[in-house]
Design a protein around this motif. Structure first.
Motif, PDB file in Angstrom:
ATOM      1  N   THR A 389       0.827  -1.205   0.000  1.00 19.06           N
ATOM      2  CA  THR A 389       0.000   0.000   0.000  1.00 19.06           C
ATOM      3  C   THR A 389       0.862   1.256   0.000  1.00 19.06           C
ATOM      4  O   THR A 389       2.003   1.241   0.480  1.00 19.06           O
ATOM      5  N   PRO A 390       0.341   2.376  -0.509  1.00 21.65           N
ATOM      6  CA  PRO A 390       1.092   3.643  -0.444  1.00 21.65           C
ATOM      7  C   PRO A 390       1.443   4.029   0.990  1.00 21.65           C
ATOM      8  O   PRO A 390       2.512   4.588   1.243  1.00 21.65           O
ATOM      9  N   ALA A 391       0.548   3.707   1.935  1.00 24.19           N
ATOM     10  CA  ALA A 391       0.812   4.035   3.335  1.00 24.19           C
ATOM     11  C   ALA A 391       2.007   3.257   3.864  1.00 24.19           C
ATOM     12  O   ALA A 391       2.764   3.759   4.700  1.00 24.19           O
ATOM     13  N   GLY A 392       2.187   2.016   3.384  1.00 23.22           N
ATOM     14  CA  GLY A 392       3.326   1.211   3.815  1.00 23.22           C
ATOM     15  C   GLY A 392       4.643   1.837   3.405  1.00 23.22           C
ATOM     16  O   GLY A 392       5.567   1.979   4.209  1.00 23.22           O
ATOM     17  N   GLN A 393       4.742   2.239   2.135  1.00 25.59           N
ATOM     18  CA  GLN A 393       5.970   2.899   1.679  1.00 25.59           C
ATOM     19  C   GLN A 393       6.163   4.230   2.381  1.00 25.59           C
ATOM     20  O   GLN A 393       7.283   4.567   2.791  1.00 25.59           O
ATOM     21  N   ASP A 394       5.103   4.980   2.531  1.00 24.21           N
ATOM     22  CA  ASP A 394       5.182   6.284   3.173  1.00 24.21           C
ATOM     23  C   ASP A 394       5.750   6.153   4.581  1.00 24.21           C
ATOM     24  O   ASP A 394       6.582   6.961   5.010  1.00 24.21           O
ATOM     25  N   TYR A 395       5.331   5.112   5.280  1.00 22.62           N
ATOM     26  CA  TYR A 395       5.798   4.910   6.660  1.00 22.62           C
ATOM     27  C   TYR A 395       7.300   4.651   6.697  1.00 22.62           C
ATOM     28  O   TYR A 395       8.040   5.289   7.461  1.00 22.62           O
ATOM     29  N   PHE A 396       7.764   3.733   5.888  1.00 23.06           N
ATOM     30  CA  PHE A 396       9.182   3.371   5.948  1.00 23.06           C
ATOM     31  C   PHE A 396      10.083   4.497   5.444  1.00 23.06           C
ATOM     32  O   PHE A 396      11.195   4.668   5.937  1.00 23.06           O
ATOM     33  N   VAL A 397       9.618   5.259   4.475  1.00 25.68           N
ATOM     34  CA  VAL A 397      10.438   6.354   3.946  1.00 25.68           C
ATOM     35  C   VAL A 397      10.446   7.550   4.881  1.00 25.68           C
ATOM     36  O   VAL A 397      11.499   8.121   5.175  1.00 25.68           O
ATOM     37  N   LYS A 398       9.281   7.938   5.387  1.00 25.85           N
ATOM     38  CA  LYS A 398       9.204   9.142   6.216  1.00 25.85           C
ATOM     39  C   LYS A 398       9.596   8.905   7.678  1.00 25.85           C
ATOM     40  O   LYS A 398      10.250   9.750   8.296  1.00 25.85           O
ATOM     41  N   GLU A 399       9.202   7.766   8.223  1.00 28.72           N
ATOM     42  CA  GLU A 399       9.442   7.524   9.655  1.00 28.72           C
ATOM     43  C   GLU A 399      10.763   6.801   9.924  1.00 28.72           C
ATOM     44  O   GLU A 399      11.398   7.034  10.949  1.00 28.72           O
ATOM     45  N   LEU A 400      11.175   5.926   9.008  1.00 33.19           N
ATOM     46  CA  LEU A 400      12.353   5.093   9.253  1.00 33.19           C
ATOM     47  C   LEU A 400      13.505   5.430   8.318  1.00 33.19           C
ATOM     48  O   LEU A 400      14.528   4.749   8.339  1.00 33.19           O
ATOM     49  N   LEU A 401      13.337   6.466   7.490  1.00 30.38           N
ATOM     50  CA  LEU A 401      14.390   7.033   6.640  1.00 30.38           C
ATOM     51  C   LEU A 401      14.885   6.098   5.546  1.00 30.38           C
ATOM     52  O   LEU A 401      16.016   6.227   5.059  1.00 30.38           O
ATOM     53  N   PHE A 402      14.047   5.141   5.126  1.00 29.26           N
ATOM     54  CA  PHE A 402      14.392   4.298   3.986  1.00 29.26           C
ATOM     55  C   PHE A 402      14.365   5.134   2.709  1.00 29.26           C
ATOM     56  O   PHE A 402      13.535   6.037   2.557  1.00 29.26           O
ATOM     57  N   SER A 403      15.238   4.808   1.769  1.00 27.92           N
ATOM     58  CA  SER A 403      15.107   5.368   0.428  1.00 27.92           C
ATOM     59  C   SER A 403      14.035   4.550  -0.292  1.00 27.92           C
ATOM     60  O   SER A 403      13.739   3.414   0.104  1.00 27.92           O
ATOM     61  N   PRO A 404      13.447   5.064  -1.370  1.00 25.93           N
ATOM     62  CA  PRO A 404      12.465   4.271  -2.123  1.00 25.93           C
ATOM     63  C   PRO A 404      13.026   2.928  -2.594  1.00 25.93           C
ATOM     64  O   PRO A 404      12.327   1.918  -2.576  1.00 25.93           O
ATOM     65  N   SER A 405      14.284   2.900  -3.016  1.00 21.89           N
ATOM     66  CA  SER A 405      14.875   1.630  -3.476  1.00 21.89           C
ATOM     67  C   SER A 405      15.063   0.656  -2.320  1.00 21.89           C
ATOM     68  O   SER A 405      14.883  -0.559  -2.490  1.00 21.89           O
ATOM     69  N   GLU A 406      15.418   1.156  -1.150  1.00 19.72           N
ATOM     70  CA  GLU A 406      15.550   0.285   0.024  1.00 19.72           C
ATOM     71  C   GLU A 406      14.196  -0.295   0.413  1.00 19.72           C
ATOM     72  O   GLU A 406      14.103  -1.459   0.809  1.00 19.72           O
ATOM     73  N   PHE A 407      13.145   0.523   0.274  1.00 18.33           N
ATOM     74  CA  PHE A 407      11.810   0.016   0.571  1.00 18.33           C
ATOM     75  C   PHE A 407      11.415  -1.082  -0.417  1.00 18.33           C
ATOM     76  O   PHE A 407      10.846  -2.106  -0.025  1.00 18.33           O
TER      77      PHE A 407
END
Length: 450
Positions: A389-407
């Motif tokens: 889900t978009p919320a899943g990616q949003d969480y890892f990128v914004k809260e846990l500082l993942f890059s999109p490729s890491e996600f």
């Protein structure tokens, strides 16, 4: 120095060149607190938002608040870390013998001073990676407190203050054969060209940022699981230890132990749950340096016959001359109960992940396990779905500082793990027999399904 430190030291410039510069104004989280450095620079402590439905405890929220209450300039002593291979800043609690000012002015011989390390501030340097530290904490709670990972928050530090601590570490370690010296010298390179290291320094090149994590105390090395030996063969060694051999056995837990009696089954079942939870998390988060970094604490587990549930209670048992010494009051309190003193796994060192070599995948460890917690299985399946889900990616990128490729890499790892576990489950090659609730007489057992 271990291989993890060497490999990342040599490729650090390459890694940093692909990182995105971070503006501290984008650090929002659930809440944030500001501090002022001596040159009036605003530092931040950010508590991340919670993953919906995860098992965060009141204790977690209190600990997050405590972490964001630590001020580098007023209430905590600060010292560079001199042990192991990964550099960090230690936050030390002043005591009657050493004030904050005395700690800061000392040569930082923490053991000699007898001060307690309350937290560690780590950045994406050598084997350490900030998103890994943050992700392990939240993934632990998503899976029902798997591995009991200590809470972690995002923290920043005035770059000039960090430079002083870096210089202090190098001056203290100069001329020694301590492997962490090379790591601190690499940190100095960051200070010399901060704009080249956006995974460590903010977009304005004014602050170091990283994860501030709680530092548990009085833990023991879980040698039963890791074994003892050379670093190069640590995963082969782990897979030859009795806990892993039991985990890949087709025999049930009760068959292994010879009984379903809670007091006798508890340690084996809990150990298998802990190891399988660890394997799953390490597979998802590309952990490179787990074996040898596994700890435990003693806890009592006993059955409440009225509520028909398992109760967990901290123990002050400790090793004395290779013998476990249990306080008499604990022994008396547990007399007559269906109770077991067990080793409860603690995963406190989780920084070498996300962008690292996935050692669990390299050795195909997840494919071999035959026992797992059904609670973990269910939570993982729901988590894997949520990642799409978009919320899943949003969480890892914004809260846990993942890059999109890491996600996206996390998504692939999760999809592969789902296929492995579901296939094993459907082939009746995965036993859900490690949850302690299964061994409570009269308790209603869940009906596992794939």
């Amino acid at each position: 120095m271990n291989l993890c430190a060497v490999s990342v030291l040599s490729s650090m410039t390459l890694i940093s060149s692909f990182a995105m510069a971070i503006s501290l104004g984008n650090f929002e989280g659930e809440s944030r607190k500001e501090f002022k450095s001596p040159r009036n620079l605003t530092e931040l402590c950010v508590i991340g938002k919670k993953w919906p439905g995860a098992d965060y405890r009141t204790e977690d929220q209190k600990k997050e608040g405590t972490l964001c209450g630590y001020d580098f300039y007023t209430n905590m002593g600060v010292c560079p870390k001199y042990n192991s291979t990964n550099p960090a800043i230690l936050l030390l609690e002043p005591n009657a013998q050493y004030t904050k000012q005395q700690i800061d002015a000392s040569n930082c011989d923490v053991k000699k001073m007898g001060v307690k390390t309350e937290a560690k501030f780590k950045q994406s340097i050598t084997c350490s990676y900030t998103p890994a530290i943050l992700a392990y904490y939240h993934l632990s709670r998503i899976f029902g407190n798997a591995g009991r990972v200590p809470p972690a928050v995002i923290r920043t530090m005035d770059i000039t203050i960090h430079k002083r601590l870096t210089d202090k570490a190098i001056n203290t370690l100069q001329g020694t054969n301590n492997p962490i010296l090379a790591s601190w010298e690499k940190v100095l390179e960051v200070h010399q060209s901060p704009r080249f290291f956006p995974a460590v320094v903010d977009a304005q090149a004014t602050q170091f940022y990283g994860a501030l994590s709680d530092n548990p105390k009085n833990e023991e090395q879980y040698v039963d699981v890791s074994g003892v030996g050379k670093y190069d063969t640590r995963y082969e060694r782990f897979m030859n230890q009795d806990p892993f051999k039991r985990l890949i056995s087709s025999a049930s837990v009760s068959q292994m132990v010879g009984t379903t009696d809670f007091a006798q089954v508890a340690q084996t079942a809990l150990q298998l749950k802990d190891v399988s939870d660890m394997i799953l998390m390490d597979t998802l988060l590309n952990q490179q340096d787990r074996i040898g970094n596994i700890h435990y604490k003693f806890f009592w587990y006993y059955i409440d016959p009225v509520a028909k549930k398992v109760v967990r209670q901290k123990s002050d048992a400790k090793w004395v001359n290779d013998v476990i010494q249990v306080p008499e009051q604990e022994t008396s309190a547990m007399a007559g109960k269906k109770a077991a003193l067990v080793k409860e796994m603690l995963l406190k060192d989780n920084d070498c992940g996300v962008t690292k070599t996935n050692m669990m995948k390299k050795y195909k460890v997840l494919e071999q396990i035959r026992h797992m917690s059904f609670h973990t299985y269910k939570k993982f399946m729901a988590f894997e779905q949520a990642l799409s889900t978009p919320a899943g990616q949003d969480y890892f990128v914004k809260e846990l500082l993942f890059s999109p490729s890491e996600f996206r890499h996390l998504q692939r790892n999760a999809a592969e793990a789902k296929q492995i576990l579901k296939t094993k489950c459907q082939a009746n090659q995965l036993r859900f027999d490690v949850d302690l609730e299964l061994y409570v007489p009269g308790a209603a057992a869940p009906a596992p399904s794939c």
